[in-house]
Design a protein around this motif. Structure first.
Motif, short mmCIF file in Angstrom:
data_model
loop_
_atom_site.label_atom_id
_atom_site.label_comp_id
_atom_site.label_asym_id
_atom_site.label_seq_id
_atom_site.Cartn_x
_atom_site.Cartn_y
_atom_site.Cartn_z
N PHE A 290 0.83 -1.21 0.00
CA PHE A 290 0.00 0.00 0.00
C PHE A 290 0.87 1.26 0.00
O PHE A 290 0.66 2.17 -0.81
CB PHE A 290 -0.94 -0.02 1.22
CG PHE A 290 -1.81 1.20 1.32
CD1 PHE A 290 -2.86 1.39 0.43
CD2 PHE A 290 -1.58 2.15 2.30
CE1 PHE A 290 -3.66 2.53 0.53
CE2 PHE A 290 -2.37 3.29 2.40
CZ PHE A 290 -3.42 3.48 1.50
N VAL A 291 1.88 1.30 0.89
CA VAL A 291 2.72 2.52 0.95
C VAL A 291 3.61 2.64 -0.30
O VAL A 291 3.98 3.74 -0.68
CB VAL A 291 3.55 2.62 2.25
CG1 VAL A 291 2.65 2.81 3.46
CG2 VAL A 291 4.50 1.46 2.44
N ALA A 292 3.92 1.50 -0.93
CA ALA A 292 4.70 1.55 -2.18
C ALA A 292 3.85 2.26 -3.25
O ALA A 292 4.34 3.14 -3.96
CB ALA A 292 5.05 0.14 -2.64
N PHE A 293 2.57 1.88 -3.32
CA PHE A 293 1.66 2.51 -4.28
C PHE A 293 1.52 4.00 -3.99
O PHE A 293 1.60 4.84 -4.89
CB PHE A 293 0.29 1.80 -4.21
CG PHE A 293 -0.78 2.48 -5.03
CD1 PHE A 293 -0.77 2.40 -6.41
CD2 PHE A 293 -1.77 3.21 -4.40
CE1 PHE A 293 -1.75 3.05 -7.17
CE2 PHE A 293 -2.75 3.86 -5.15
CZ PHE A 293 -2.74 3.78 -6.53
N ARG A 294 1.36 4.32 -2.70
CA ARG A 294 1.19 5.73 -2.30
C ARG A 294 2.46 6.54 -2.60
O ARG A 294 2.39 7.69 -3.03
CB ARG A 294 0.88 5.82 -0.80
CG ARG A 294 -0.44 5.18 -0.40
CD ARG A 294 -1.57 6.16 -0.36
NE ARG A 294 -1.39 7.15 0.69
CZ ARG A 294 -2.01 8.32 0.71
NH1 ARG A 294 -2.81 8.66 -0.26
NH2 ARG A 294 -1.82 9.17 1.72
N THR A 295 3.61 5.92 -2.38
CA THR A 295 4.87 6.60 -2.66
C THR A 295 5.01 6.84 -4.16
O THR A 295 5.42 7.92 -4.60
CB THR A 295 6.07 5.77 -2.15
OG1 THR A 295 5.87 5.48 -0.77
CG2 THR A 295 7.39 6.52 -2.31
N TYR A 296 4.62 5.82 -4.95
CA TYR A 296 4.70 5.91 -6.42
C TYR A 296 3.82 7.05 -6.94
O TYR A 296 4.19 7.75 -7.89
CB TYR A 296 4.26 4.58 -7.03
CG TYR A 296 4.37 4.53 -8.52
CD1 TYR A 296 5.62 4.39 -9.14
CD2 TYR A 296 3.24 4.63 -9.33
CE1 TYR A 296 5.73 4.35 -10.52
CE2 TYR A 296 3.34 4.60 -10.72
CZ TYR A 296 4.59 4.46 -11.31
OH TYR A 296 4.70 4.42 -12.68
N THR A 297 2.67 7.25 -6.30
CA THR A 297 1.75 8.31 -6.76
C THR A 297 2.11 9.67 -6.16
O THR A 297 1.39 10.65 -6.37
CB THR A 297 0.29 7.97 -6.38
OG1 THR A 297 0.21 7.77 -4.96
CG2 THR A 297 -0.20 6.72 -7.10
#
Lengths: 162, 93
Positions: free
Chosen positions: A119-126
């Motif tokens: 989840f935080v990987a996705f949030r960091t990517y965005t």
């Protein structure tokens, strides 16, 4: 509570706990420890990167943390498979019942942690996290480190201590 | 360049391998028990203070985590030293 069960089982079954680690695959436990602690290191680097507003670097560190973290269930799968094939199960003694109870419980929590990291990987990517606002990433990293601490204890309890 | 975090990581790797070697070669007894509790305390403390950065956090939160990695080694020692007494105290009949 979980650890209380371990200590009570230990004092009531000293023979089982004395010989129990002999049938466990120490290299599997060691590999898991090395992967988890290395994954934790990657999360430290990810948090440090986001503090410098380096989102791409932080994302790469989180992905590496996830890959190292995923090695845990993979190693565990092969380890448990080996135990099943060699008859290392709860019928062998209380030590193995405690082993399966505590380590599978830990595996469940690691699974939650990995989902949090995705989840935080996705949030960091965005681009959701910046040096000003990264409490979500930090919270996921803290949870991940707690699973490290618990595994340090479990590794010592089952693979080393006699 | 090897920074502080890399040194911490390397220390954790080295202590883990040391623990694994002990697990393969160590015999039951006080030396193994005390080494294991020391490894739990040191490695847990490193993760709490350096990975989680609790040395910069609210001391109450840090103390809760520290309490866990202190209590566990104490319980290991207590169960090793007074296993018989604890068994009697926790037997229902």
């Amino acid at each position: 509570m979980l650890f209380t069960a371990y200590f009570i089982a230990r004092v009531h079954n000293p023979e089982s706990f004395l010989n129990g680690p002999d049938k466990l695959v120490t290299i599997a436990g060691t590999t898991i420890t090395l992967f988890l602690l290395s994954s934790g290191y990657c999360m430290v680097k990810a948090v440090n990167a986001i503090r410098c507003d380096q989102q791409k670097s932080a994302f790469r560190w989180i992905i590496l943390a996830i890959m190292l973290g995923l090695a845990y269930p993979v190693v565990k799968y092969f380890e448990l498979n080996w135990y099943i094939q060699n008859g290392v199960n709860v019928d062998e003694g209380v030590f193995y019942a405690a082993y399966y109870y505590l380590t599978l419980n830990h595996l469940v929590h690691v699974t939650w942690g990995l989902m949090g990291l995705f989840f935080v990987a996705f949030r960091t990517y965005t681009g959701a996290y910046t040096s000003e606002s990264y409490s979500g990433l930090e919270a996921a990293a803290l949870y991940w480190h707690v699973t490290d601490i618990l595994w340090i204890v479990l590794f010592s309890f089952f693979y080393i201590l006699r | 360049m090897i920074g502080h975090t890399e040194k911490i990581w390397f220390t954790l790797m080295a202590l883990t391998i040391l623990g694994a070697l002990l697990g393969e070669t160590g015999n039951a007894g006080w030396p193994l028990t005390l080494t294991v509790v020391a490894l739990i305390f040191i490695k847990g403390g490193i993760v709490i203070d350096h990975y989680m950065e609790m040395r910069f956090a609210n001391q109450r939160i840090r103390n809760v985590l520290r309490l866990f990695i202190t209590l566990v080694p104490i319980l290991v020692i207590v169960s090793f030293a007074w296993g018989e007494e604890i068994r009697r105290l926790t037997t229902l009949n």
